[in-house]
Design a protein around this motif. Sequence first.
Motif, PDB file in Angstrom:
ATOM      1  N   GLN A  82     -16.334  21.247  10.072  1.00 32.41           N
ATOM      2  CA  GLN A  82     -15.877  20.061  10.789  1.00 32.41           C
ATOM      3  C   GLN A  82     -15.173  20.484  12.077  1.00 32.41           C
ATOM      4  O   GLN A  82     -14.177  21.191  12.053  1.00 32.41           O
ATOM      5  N   VAL A  83     -15.725  20.042  13.178  1.00 36.10           N
ATOM      6  CA  VAL A  83     -15.140  20.362  14.476  1.00 36.10           C
ATOM      7  C   VAL A  83     -14.018  19.377  14.766  1.00 36.10           C
ATOM      8  O   VAL A  83     -14.151  18.169  14.550  1.00 36.10           O
ATOM      9  N   GLN A  84     -12.918  19.905  15.241  1.00 38.53           N
ATOM     10  CA  GLN A  84     -11.803  19.052  15.633  1.00 38.53           C
ATOM     11  C   GLN A  84     -11.384  19.396  17.059  1.00 38.53           C
ATOM     12  O   GLN A  84     -11.384  20.571  17.447  1.00 38.53           O
ATOM     13  N   SER A 116     -11.130  23.428  17.225  1.00 36.61           N
ATOM     14  CA  SER A 116     -11.147  24.195  15.981  1.00 36.61           C
ATOM     15  C   SER A 116     -12.401  23.828  15.199  1.00 36.61           C
ATOM     16  O   SER A 116     -12.963  22.754  15.361  1.00 36.61           O
ATOM     17  N   GLY A 117     -12.828  24.751  14.343  1.00 41.10           N
ATOM     18  CA  GLY A 117     -14.012  24.492  13.528  1.00 41.10           C
ATOM     19  C   GLY A 117     -15.319  24.772  14.226  1.00 41.10           C
ATOM     20  O   GLY A 117     -16.386  24.518  13.644  1.00 41.10           O
ATOM     21  N   GLY A 118     -15.256  25.289  15.432  1.00 40.93           N
ATOM     22  CA  GLY A 118     -16.474  25.622  16.166  1.00 40.93           C
ATOM     23  C   GLY A 118     -16.103  26.261  17.486  1.00 40.93           C
ATOM     24  O   GLY A 118     -15.058  25.948  18.059  1.00 40.93           O
ATOM     25  N   ASP A 178     -20.810  14.059  19.557  1.00 40.92           N
ATOM     26  CA  ASP A 178     -20.671  14.002  18.105  1.00 40.92           C
ATOM     27  C   ASP A 178     -19.237  14.170  17.612  1.00 40.92           C
ATOM     28  O   ASP A 178     -18.929  13.807  16.470  1.00 40.92           O
ATOM     29  N   TYR A 179     -18.376  14.688  18.444  1.00 37.88           N
ATOM     30  CA  TYR A 179     -16.972  14.802  18.072  1.00 37.88           C
ATOM     31  C   TYR A 179     -16.087  14.421  19.259  1.00 37.88           C
ATOM     32  O   TYR A 179     -16.394  14.790  20.408  1.00 37.88           O
ATOM     33  N   GLN A 192      -8.570  12.655  19.737  1.00 40.90           N
ATOM     34  CA  GLN A 192      -7.939  11.365  19.477  1.00 40.90           C
ATOM     35  C   GLN A 192      -7.550  10.645  20.760  1.00 40.90           C
ATOM     36  O   GLN A 192      -7.290   9.434  20.750  1.00 40.90           O
ATOM     37  N   ARG A 240     -17.205  16.714  22.356  1.00 43.27           N
ATOM     38  CA  ARG A 240     -18.326  17.656  22.321  1.00 43.27           C
ATOM     39  C   ARG A 240     -19.639  16.895  22.436  1.00 43.27           C
ATOM     40  O   ARG A 240     -19.863  15.920  21.737  1.00 43.27           O
TER      41      ARG A 240
END
Length: 120
Positions: A1-3, A25-27, A108-109, A112, A99
């Motif tokens: 999961q990319v954040q 994070s996550g990628g 896709d991501y 906030q 992203r």
Amino acid sequence: QVQLQESGPGLVKPSQILSLTCTVSGGSITTNYYCWKWIRQPPGKGLEWIGYIAYSGSTYYSPSLKSRTSISRDTSKNQFTLQLSSVTPEDTAVYYCARYGVVTSAVDYWGQGTQVTVSS
């Protein structure tokens, strides 16, 4: 999961430089075929694309903001940064990092979002 997480000052004075960082994070931001975008939404208006930095490090900016925009990255920290110079109150907005997949042609991501107000 990319954040993705935006960070930076919430208040900037007119004529100064707005600087925001997006920590991923996550990628990895160097993973092939992804672009890392900055997007903003002024109050009462729609989303406005600012620019992006690609997995290769290449950058591309919205023509309307190009003269004032710079996007860079720190691969060691997995971060990318927006700098917008000579800000005015019209640059007040919620700023998002996101992203974008080149293969899917879609964001896709999202982060906030962070509110930035330009005011003296």
